[in-house]
Design an enzyme around this catalytic site. Sequence first.
Site, short mmCIF file in Angstrom:
data_model
loop_
_atom_site.label_atom_id
_atom_site.label_comp_id
_atom_site.label_asym_id
_atom_site.label_seq_id
_atom_site.Cartn_x
_atom_site.Cartn_y
_atom_site.Cartn_z
N ASN A 235 80.99 53.06 44.41
CA ASN A 235 79.96 52.50 43.54
C ASN A 235 79.82 51.02 43.87
O ASN A 235 80.52 50.17 43.31
CB ASN A 235 80.34 52.72 42.08
CG ASN A 235 80.28 54.18 41.73
OD1 ASN A 235 79.20 54.76 41.61
ND2 ASN A 235 81.44 54.82 41.63
N GLU A 236 78.92 50.76 44.79
CA GLU A 236 78.74 49.41 45.29
C GLU A 236 77.98 48.56 44.26
O GLU A 236 77.45 49.11 43.27
CB GLU A 236 77.95 49.46 46.60
CG GLU A 236 78.64 50.24 47.71
CD GLU A 236 79.87 49.52 48.30
OE1 GLU A 236 80.40 48.60 47.66
OE2 GLU A 236 80.29 49.90 49.41
N PRO A 237 77.90 47.23 44.47
CA PRO A 237 77.16 46.38 43.54
C PRO A 237 75.77 46.97 43.28
O PRO A 237 75.10 47.43 44.21
CB PRO A 237 77.05 45.05 44.29
CG PRO A 237 78.28 45.03 45.15
CD PRO A 237 78.52 46.46 45.55
#
Length: 642
Positions: A166-168
């Site tokens: 879950n990236e930025p």
Amino acid sequence: MKPSPNIIQGPEWEQREKIPVRVFPDAVQASKRVADQISDALRKSALERGSLVLGLATGSTPIGLYRELVRMHREEGLSFEHVTTFNLDEYFPISPTHPESYHTFMREHLFDHVDIREENIHIPDGSIDRSDAFAACAKYEQKIKDAGGIDLQILGIGRTGHVGFNEPGSTSDSLTRLVSLDRITRRDAARDFLGEPNVPRYAITMGLATILEAKDIVLMAWGDAKAVIVSRAVEGPVSETVAATFLQRHPNARLVVDRAAAADLTRFKHPWLTGSPEWTPPLTRSAVVWLSNTVGKPVLKLVDEEYGEHGMGGLLTENGPAYNLNIRVFNDLQHTITGWPGGKPEADDTSRPERASPYPKRVVIFSAEPQDDVLYMGGTLRRLVNQGHDVHVIYQTSGSLAVPDDDALKYAECFLGFSRSVVAASSDLQDHLARLTDDIFSKKPFDADSPAVRRLKAVVRRSEALAAARVCGVDAAHLSFLDLPFYETGRYRNFKLTDRDCDEIASILDAIRPHQIYAAGGLSDPNSVQAICFEAFRGGFRSLENSCDWVESCRVWLYRETQREWNPDEIDMAVPLSPDELAVKIKAIYQHQSQRHQVPSEAAGYREAWQQVESRNRQTANLYDGLGLAEYEAIEAFKRWK
Ligand code: F6R
């Protein structure tokens, strides 16, 4: 008695740290604690419900945990028969049998070694057709629900703050889905995938909502590369820019970290802002340096009011007034600076970092991989040689795993071309070289190297190390290449140190009997080559302690092999470099051409290794300058190992 800063106590910690954090001295102890927790949960669930659902992570972080679980299974009969697992994520596209797939990782590190049932293992499938991804992700969510939800979720954290992938930008209501990977994440994975272009661009990951549904969550983090993001996750505002901050909203989430990953939490970094710490000399130095930076004034110009206004009234009461405190810290810092890293012969050495005698000294520099020596202490190395010391560089590993195939091919073709130009007819050597070039050509990106290719890659790194050491003036006869067995028989993340590695170090040390040793002693990921090499050094050195008289009088200096320099309060020796010396150091680093590909940096954007160390050395010089000490072009810093 004052509370130990290792223990969260009282409202000040709680106010700043919005997720409970448990700090352990090292990753091994921390991993054991988490393993105990899993085994408790297993035993409890066996009594109450009969089964346990675990959410699992991959990467470097959980390796120690899985090792401990496997040990508990083998030695203590811990059974996984009634465990169901859901892995967080998988690269996409990737085959489950790819050596870097998370399927392979889980088999190698856990599933193949315990009694878990095949049908209870769930890992997102990275080999599906893209058009099936949506349905497959929905099915994954459903399976988690059908299993009764996740009881305990294990997480690592990426430098972008991701949990799972879950990236930025990931929202708190996100579910399992196909995502594209952040550039920093892909670059962090470049080493495992033997180059950034091989790192998949996408991944299938559980969403933040999926993770936050777990009943219990433990996020683990080791090494100083995680320190910044850990403090943002724990102390920063909840925000989509750092996915891990959403854990602040979970009632049963906690962090288990080592001391290095905890370093940027306020209670460690600026403890005077969260309570009344015990003012030890290192803390005093750290606080005064911080105050000087914060108010933008040299140390000797700080005044009582500034101490009081910045939470350091207690320090003034104990050690003030400001004038006395300033002088003391200024002198302390001043005494770390020396242009004579091997000691200044026949000089008064009472306040110098290194002893004047004996002169010359026998000096050993350990370089975990070829290049670390010049990268982290090239300027000091050259000074030691120029000042007449007997300098030996010991390259602990061959570094062959880090040579890209393209570079190996270039050298193989070069040798082949040369041999054809000097020997008219076909020769054994030419046949051998032709086979070598074919080996590389026919190799698929993740096939293991043939022994010949691996040897070629080691030779490439040796020749680069030789060239770099020559730039620094070290005689080739003073270079040793140990090719430690743990590296030759292992893969990244699968290295295992044995007594053989430590014995090799002990035997070469006892042959040289050094007065001074330099080694990489940063606080990096415990699975890194550098961390393992330090353990090998420590094991070898310690084994000599009782039998060799030279050990007691030998001083060990640590350079920091990570992207961060030692903090000002940790520096015991600061060796200034002139502009010319810095240029020579960079020239030495250039010799490591096979390593010229870019490496991750903390700042946005990516720079080559020499650019990173250049700016690190300049920053240390600027720091000293800003404190009111002499203004140098660059500084290499060392901490004494006691
Ligand atoms: C892996 C995962 C990632 C990693 C993170 C840290 O399954 O979900 O979030 O936990 O990238 O990786 P390491 O542990 O290699 O530093």
